[in-house]
Design a protein around this motif. Sequence first.
Motif, PDB file in Angstrom:
ATOM      1  N   GLN A  80       5.855-148.345  44.186  1.00 28.31           N
ATOM      2  CA  GLN A  80       5.977-147.156  44.770  1.00 28.31           C
ATOM      3  C   GLN A  80       7.601-147.059  44.940  1.00 28.31           C
ATOM      4  O   GLN A  80       8.306-148.030  45.081  1.00 28.31           O
ATOM      5  CB  GLN A  80       5.223-146.994  46.010  1.00 28.31           C
ATOM      6  CG  GLN A  80       3.916-146.982  46.021  1.00 28.31           C
ATOM      7  CD  GLN A  80       3.395-145.972  44.944  1.00 28.31           C
ATOM      8  OE1 GLN A  80       3.729-144.706  45.072  1.00 28.31           O
ATOM      9  NE2 GLN A  80       2.500-146.097  43.983  1.00 28.31           N
ATOM     10  N   PRO A  81       8.045-145.704  44.682  1.00 28.92           N
ATOM     11  CA  PRO A  81       9.605-145.578  44.908  1.00 28.92           C
ATOM     12  C   PRO A  81       9.898-145.859  46.355  1.00 28.92           C
ATOM     13  O   PRO A  81       9.310-145.768  47.240  1.00 28.92           O
ATOM     14  CB  PRO A  81       9.612-144.111  44.620  1.00 28.92           C
ATOM     15  CG  PRO A  81       8.506-143.657  43.870  1.00 28.92           C
ATOM     16  CD  PRO A  81       7.474-144.611  44.138  1.00 28.92           C
ATOM     17  N   GLN A  82      11.113-146.369  46.283  1.00 29.77           N
ATOM     18  CA  GLN A  82      11.738-146.880  47.743  1.00 29.77           C
ATOM     19  C   GLN A  82      13.054-146.025  48.065  1.00 29.77           C
ATOM     20  O   GLN A  82      13.717-145.844  47.392  1.00 29.77           O
ATOM     21  CB  GLN A  82      12.019-148.298  47.866  1.00 29.77           C
ATOM     22  CG  GLN A  82      10.787-149.032  47.817  1.00 29.77           C
ATOM     23  CD  GLN A  82      11.147-150.611  48.407  1.00 29.77           C
ATOM     24  OE1 GLN A  82      11.881-150.593  49.544  1.00 29.77           O
ATOM     25  NE2 GLN A  82      10.563-151.544  47.783  1.00 29.77           N
ATOM     26  N   THR A  83      13.078-145.556  49.305  1.00 33.09           N
ATOM     27  CA  THR A  83      14.214-144.782  49.769  1.00 33.09           C
ATOM     28  C   THR A  83      14.701-145.432  50.930  1.00 33.09           C
ATOM     29  O   THR A  83      13.861-145.813  51.922  1.00 33.09           O
ATOM     30  CB  THR A  83      13.788-143.383  50.202  1.00 33.09           C
ATOM     31  OG1 THR A  83      13.318-142.542  49.047  1.00 33.09           O
ATOM     32  CG2 THR A  83      15.011-142.680  50.843  1.00 33.09           C
ATOM     33  N   VAL A  84      15.918-146.003  50.775  1.00 36.76           N
ATOM     34  CA  VAL A  84      16.521-146.614  52.131  1.00 36.76           C
ATOM     35  C   VAL A  84      18.060-146.030  52.306  1.00 36.76           C
ATOM     36  O   VAL A  84      18.490-145.137  51.586  1.00 36.76           O
ATOM     37  CB  VAL A  84      16.957-148.066  51.678  1.00 36.76           C
ATOM     38  CG1 VAL A  84      15.490-148.873  51.410  1.00 36.76           C
ATOM     39  CG2 VAL A  84      17.639-148.310  50.333  1.00 36.76           C
ATOM     40  N   PRO A 136       8.587-150.362  36.595  1.00 38.96           N
ATOM     41  CA  PRO A 136       9.708-149.892  36.892  1.00 38.96           C
ATOM     42  C   PRO A 136       9.363-149.621  38.490  1.00 38.96           C
ATOM     43  O   PRO A 136       8.379-149.198  39.000  1.00 38.96           O
ATOM     44  CB  PRO A 136       9.510-148.455  36.152  1.00 38.96           C
ATOM     45  CG  PRO A 136       8.381-148.152  35.874  1.00 38.96           C
ATOM     46  CD  PRO A 136       7.665-149.643  35.871  1.00 38.96           C
ATOM     47  N   VAL A 137      10.499-149.351  39.257  1.00 41.75           N
ATOM     48  CA  VAL A 137      10.580-148.910  40.614  1.00 41.75           C
ATOM     49  C   VAL A 137      11.979-148.233  40.796  1.00 41.75           C
ATOM     50  O   VAL A 137      12.966-148.710  40.396  1.00 41.75           O
ATOM     51  CB  VAL A 137      10.179-149.973  41.398  1.00 41.75           C
ATOM     52  CG1 VAL A 137      11.436-151.078  41.540  1.00 41.75           C
ATOM     53  CG2 VAL A 137      10.290-149.415  42.987  1.00 41.75           C
ATOM     54  N   THR A 138      11.812-146.843  41.144  1.00 41.04           N
ATOM     55  CA  THR A 138      13.078-146.074  41.691  1.00 41.04           C
ATOM     56  C   THR A 138      13.472-146.318  43.076  1.00 41.04           C
ATOM     57  O   THR A 138      12.605-146.432  43.969  1.00 41.04           O
ATOM     58  CB  THR A 138      12.585-144.483  41.358  1.00 41.04           C
ATOM     59  OG1 THR A 138      12.501-144.331  40.028  1.00 41.04           O
ATOM     60  CG2 THR A 138      13.776-143.835  41.687  1.00 41.04           C
ATOM     61  N   VAL A 139      14.814-146.627  43.173  1.00 40.00           N
ATOM     62  CA  VAL A 139      15.269-146.858  44.604  1.00 40.00           C
ATOM     63  C   VAL A 139      16.332-145.718  44.763  1.00 40.00           C
ATOM     64  O   VAL A 139      17.076-145.521  44.070  1.00 40.00           O
ATOM     65  CB  VAL A 139      16.067-148.123  44.697  1.00 40.00           C
ATOM     66  CG1 VAL A 139      16.685-148.470  45.992  1.00 40.00           C
ATOM     67  CG2 VAL A 139      14.894-149.117  44.674  1.00 40.00           C
TER      68      VAL A 139
END
Length: 646
Positions: free
Chosen positions: A330-334, A393-396
């Motif tokens: 899952q996409p991650q937002t930091v 893939p993973v979106t950051v």
Amino acid sequence: MQFKLRLLVFLIVAFSCKAYAQVCTGSLGDPVFIFDFGSGNTPKFPTTDYKYVTAVCPQDGEYGVAKSVIGCYGNTWNSIMKDHTGNDGYMMVVNADNIANKEFFSKATTADGTNVGVLCENTTYEFSAYILNVVRPDLIDYIKPKITFVITTLTGDIIKQSPPIEIPETTDPAGWQKYGVFFTTRAGVNAVIVKMINNAPGGKGNDFVMDDIAFRPCIPDVVPIGFSTDASGAPKNQCADVDGSYTIKAVPPSGYDFVWQQNINGAGWVDISEPTPALTRKFPAGSAAGVYQYRLGVAKAGNLSTQNCRVYSNAVSININAVPSPAALQPQTVCQGDVLTLSASGGTTYEWTGPNLPPTSQNPVVIPNIDMANAGLYHVKVISAAGCSTILPVTVNVNARPVVTASTAMSAVCKGSSTQLTATSVTANSYKWEPSTGLSDPDIANPVATPLVNTHYTVTVTNAQGCKGTAGVDIVVKPLPEADAGSDKVIFEGQSVRLNGAAGGSVGNYSWSPASSLDDPYSLTPLASPTDDVTYTLTVNSANNCDLATSQVFVRVYKKIVVSNSFSPNNDGINDLWNIEALITYPESELSVYDRNGQQVFFSRGYSKPWDGRRNGADLPTGTYYYVIDLKNGTSKLKGWVLVIR
């Protein structure tokens, strides 16, 4: 002590191990029968003339069926911890009969319950068993087992017989060895009887264990197969998401028919239609994962259709390995400056790549103090133990932290005073000041701070994306001066008293007021000599401009009492009354006068009217009288005498 223990022979399939006597050294077929004495909770028992016993260590002429043999006959036997195959199975434990040349195993190769043969004519078969001498090799003069393998017709005519095979001692309690004999069936012979005979007597030694008795077809020559690209026959590995094609080649022996077989995921061997000695198998992308095994079966011309006549080559394997199917990431937002942790599962190794990230096999990937340059698309290659892989893939997303500054109207305040704090941030949604002690409201941008001690205030602001920024400001709390004038004092007129002043906190200078009647108004402990009641004030000025402190002390000054010791109440207008100077200033005072006999002759409270030498209106005679004055102020009573003169 008689050394005893004999292992009875049971049937089990065994491919050629190290060969003894006349075991087949070429290729073997599937067993016509195998006797392995059972496993788990289901033992199997052989046909034998020996007596069965349940004891772990049987006596002469007895046998047992056991999973292990430990501690027999004073440990003159090796401890055998498991059967030949080690599959929680049983083995036959034989303690030889005292009678030599005794037959102890027999079986016909007929179909069960019938007299119908299951063998092919003109075909070679092997009869074998795994045997282990249990007697320790350091013992002297112990009899070794001597086993003869015999094959006869159903009527008892000997077809083949091995010479007596001596079973040597061994230091290896797991040193099972294969022994046996092979022969070729004659025309018209499709069933035989196999036997084992112990040629040596028992009594001292001749004790052994036996397992995995087998009867199977064989040919003296090896029938090898291998891949066209690799004759060694080593397994081939292919991932299920790629195409693969494999050719397996064989050289069938002259005079033999052949057939290819396959075994998928251990479901069993089945014939396949491929009439050439080169077998090609294609596995396009998407083929089912599994183990695909292939072998070549050969038999004398005309006998190929009968399974008991076939001999098989070695098997080669093609392993179609599943591609990992890990869960999507899952996409991650930091927030900028946070620690980013990326983790994948479903593989044995991993390869990560991403913005400003050197390729790494670390999993999870931990990126401390992440910056805007780390935002973007990351990929992880999830690799199985077989080397097959899937890329995920993973979106950051990296959100900026709010920028915040903190300030204060005054960086130093006097204790008890206040100053305003101010936080400034363009993107702040909320504010939080810590510690909250001394703040008018910790959840606003500009609270009023009234700290009691030096304090570092930290403000945390949160923006709309939930990212936080912090700033801090220090407030120094300057101490206040402290003044203590001491406890109140009491003196009589004409006396002096030392004032006990004290100063604390931030002390610049101090002084007393009024300064009159003090020997040093700038001393904390001046000597005071007042003539009247007075309140002194101690003033302490701060050394850091934090106001001043005051404290007061009251000094009570009692007037001096002067008592005359005579008066003459004769109405001549001179000294007619007993005047006591200053007694009237003590309105609560009490005066008592007594005669020589202790009789009270006068009493007055406050002494507003002096004594005239009378008692109840009558003159008292000339004489000495005694007085007691109680000023009622905590001081000692005054006592003395007065002379009345007439």
